[in-house]
Design a protein around this motif. Structure first.
Motif, mmCIF file in Angstrom:
data_model
loop_
_atom_site.group_PDB
_atom_site.id
_atom_site.type_symbol
_atom_site.label_atom_id
_atom_site.label_comp_id
_atom_site.label_asym_id
_atom_site.label_seq_id
_atom_site.Cartn_x
_atom_site.Cartn_y
_atom_site.Cartn_z
ATOM 1 N N VAL A 234 38.115 10.128 18.951
ATOM 2 C CA VAL A 234 38.390 8.797 18.421
ATOM 3 C C VAL A 234 38.301 8.837 16.894
ATOM 4 O O VAL A 234 37.361 9.379 16.329
ATOM 5 C CB VAL A 234 37.400 7.760 18.978
ATOM 6 N N GLY A 235 39.303 8.273 16.245
ATOM 7 C CA GLY A 235 39.374 8.307 14.788
ATOM 8 C C GLY A 235 40.359 9.343 14.273
ATOM 9 O O GLY A 235 40.593 9.448 13.069
ATOM 10 N N GLY A 236 40.985 10.087 15.189
ATOM 11 C CA GLY A 236 41.955 11.097 14.787
ATOM 12 C C GLY A 236 43.307 10.859 15.440
ATOM 13 O O GLY A 236 43.606 9.757 15.905
ATOM 14 N N VAL A 237 44.137 11.891 15.455
ATOM 15 C CA VAL A 237 45.447 11.788 16.079
ATOM 16 C C VAL A 237 45.482 12.670 17.320
ATOM 17 O O VAL A 237 44.815 13.701 17.382
ATOM 18 C CB VAL A 237 46.583 12.196 15.110
ATOM 19 N N VAL A 238 46.266 12.247 18.297
ATOM 20 C CA VAL A 238 46.329 12.942 19.579
ATOM 21 C C VAL A 238 47.754 13.405 19.826
ATOM 22 O O VAL A 238 48.698 12.601 19.796
ATOM 23 C CB VAL A 238 45.886 12.007 20.733
ATOM 24 N N SER A 239 47.925 14.693 20.052
ATOM 25 C CA SER A 239 49.238 15.237 20.390
ATOM 26 C C SER A 239 49.526 14.974 21.861
ATOM 27 O O SER A 239 48.620 15.017 22.700
ATOM 28 C CB SER A 239 49.293 16.740 20.110
ATOM 29 N N LEU B 135 44.589 7.416 17.303
ATOM 30 C CA LEU B 135 43.486 6.913 18.122
ATOM 31 C C LEU B 135 42.409 6.322 17.204
ATOM 32 O O LEU B 135 41.369 6.933 16.960
ATOM 33 C CB LEU B 135 42.922 8.032 19.000
ATOM 34 N N ASN B 136 42.671 5.122 16.701
ATOM 35 C CA ASN B 136 41.770 4.494 15.738
ATOM 36 C C ASN B 136 40.478 3.983 16.378
ATOM 37 O O ASN B 136 39.487 3.772 15.691
ATOM 38 C CB ASN B 136 42.480 3.327 15.045
ATOM 39 N N ARG B 137 40.536 3.743 17.676
ATOM 40 C CA ARG B 137 39.360 3.226 18.381
ATOM 41 C C ARG B 137 39.446 3.654 19.841
ATOM 42 O O ARG B 137 40.480 4.140 20.304
ATOM 43 C CB ARG B 137 39.311 1.695 18.294
ATOM 44 N N LYS B 138 38.359 3.455 20.563
ATOM 45 C CA LYS B 138 38.352 3.802 21.979
ATOM 46 C C LYS B 138 39.129 2.753 22.769
ATOM 47 O O LYS B 138 38.978 1.556 22.556
ATOM 48 C CB LYS B 138 36.919 3.882 22.503
ATOM 49 N N VAL B 139 39.970 3.213 23.655
ATOM 50 C CA VAL B 139 40.782 2.338 24.502
ATOM 51 C C VAL B 139 40.208 2.383 25.915
ATOM 52 O O VAL B 139 40.055 3.463 26.494
ATOM 53 C CB VAL B 139 42.259 2.778 24.518
ATOM 54 N N THR B 140 39.893 1.228 26.461
ATOM 55 C CA THR B 140 39.326 1.182 27.815
ATOM 56 C C THR B 140 40.431 1.400 28.853
ATOM 57 O O THR B 140 41.605 1.129 28.584
ATOM 58 C CB THR B 140 38.653 -0.175 28.080
ATOM 59 N N PRO B 141 40.077 1.881 30.047
ATOM 60 C CA PRO B 141 41.078 2.039 31.109
ATOM 61 C C PRO B 141 41.800 0.731 31.426
ATOM 62 O O PRO B 141 43.001 0.733 31.727
ATOM 63 C CB PRO B 141 40.251 2.529 32.299
ATOM 64 N N LEU B 142 41.078 -0.388 31.345
ATOM 65 C CA LEU B 142 41.691 -1.685 31.607
ATOM 66 C C LEU B 142 42.771 -2.001 30.565
ATOM 67 O O LEU B 142 43.866 -2.454 30.912
ATOM 68 C CB LEU B 142 40.628 -2.791 31.593
ATOM 69 N N GLU B 143 42.460 -1.732 29.284
ATOM 70 C CA GLU B 143 43.457 -1.942 28.228
ATOM 71 C C GLU B 143 44.663 -1.042 28.443
ATOM 72 O O GLU B 143 45.811 -1.468 28.279
ATOM 73 C CB GLU B 143 42.848 -1.633 26.862
ATOM 74 N N LEU B 144 44.412 0.200 28.780
ATOM 75 C CA LEU B 144 45.492 1.162 28.953
ATOM 76 C C LEU B 144 46.417 0.742 30.082
ATOM 77 O O LEU B 144 47.645 0.873 29.973
ATOM 78 C CB LEU B 144 44.909 2.559 29.214
#
Length: 291
Positions: free
Chosen positions: A233-238, A248-257
């Motif tokens: 979290v706080g980085g970029v994801v390939s 990925l600026n913050r944590k994303v919950t499964p519900l949000e996803l």
């Protein structure tokens, strides 16, 4: 400026820049230019509307609209919905807002192309020092708090003409006049790009493509969840199958996803795309705009 045909779609003009960079003044100038120019073409009997969209027109307090990530997402959502509501063959839409995130400008670009409208970006290239002085001179209820102002400044992703969602691009410094005639020529008489993967407008074959779509979206979701598990979290994801990266600026919950997945699928069901890389790119851009 030549008269615009009633049969073609009207344009979207997106202003972009730091807070207090002069966007509102220049957007109003362009609004008045279109109003005067098209009204003079009496013999064409144009049935057109001009719409200027900004935080004030939506009843949003600028000083609160960007105070935190939640407020900013809500502000972008309201702006996006208002733009979509007005895009038509008879409405010139001028958007006066910060529009600092390239993912959001990409979304606006896709909406314009899906509506078969022309589109351009106007970047008000005003120095940070000037913007800060203007902010300090504003009335209290219109002023950005220092930490909010600095945060917005630090996150501006300057538009670049090499990006299709920022092109055509007009860059206007604080000492320059807005090139109203040039903007009008481009958006009123330019040829709208045909809807493509960027506008979610290709045909989607009903059987195998639905399976392909779901598998591709799941691969993006898995990449995001795995990155969170590893503490990225706080980085970029390939993401496999695409050059795009998730910010990925913050944590994303499964519900949000799950909610983002449903919203994205609903969007591409209305204007389908095909091809795994195109779907992956689209979903990654959608996530970057909403995370």
């Amino acid at each position: 400026v030549r008269p615009a045909s009633q049969k073609r779609s009207m344009p979207l003009v997106v202003f972009c820049g730091h807070p207090c960079s002069g966007k509102t003044i220049k957007a109003q100038q362009l609004f008045e230019f279109f109003k005067a120019t098209l009204s003079d073409e009496n013999e064409t009997k144009l049935n057109f509307k001009l719409v200027l969209i900004n935080e004030e027109s939506l009843g949003i307090d600028r000083s609160l609209a960007y105070k935190d990530s939640k407020s900013e997402r809500q502000t972008r959502g309201l702006i996006r919905a208002e733009v979509e509501r007005h895009l038509s063959a008879h409405t010139i839409v001028i958007l006066d807002s910060i529009n600092s995130i390239k993912g959001f400008r990409y979304e606006l670009f896709t909406r314009a192309k899906a509506a078969n409208t022309t589109h351009c970006v106007v970047f008000c290239d005003t120095s940070i020092g000037t913007c800060k002085l203007r902010n300090l001179s504003r009335e209290v209820d219109l002023k950005y708090e220092d930490h909010v102002f600095d945060d917005i400044i630090s996150r501006l992703e300057i538009p670049q003409s090499k990006n299709r969602w920022d092109n055509p691009l007009f860059i206007v410094t604080e000492s320059e006049e807005l090139p109203c005639t040039g903007i009008a020529d481009v958006v009123l008489h330019g040829k709208p790009k045909k809807s493509s993967l960027a506008t979610f407008a290709q045909e989607l074959e009903p059987s195998n493509s639905l399976f392909e779509r779901d598998q591709t979206i799941q691969s993006v979701e898995k990449a995001l969840l795995e990155a969170q598990r590893l503490g990225m979290v706080g980085g970029v994801v390939s993401v496999p199958g695409t050059d795009a990266q998730i910010n990925l600026n913050r944590k994303v919950t499964p519900l949000e996803l799950r909610r983002f997945r449903r919203q994205f699928i609903k969007m591409i069901e209305q204007s389908p795309i095909s091809g795994q890389s195109n779907i992956a790119n689209g979903f990654v851009n959608y996530l970057n705009t909403n995370i």
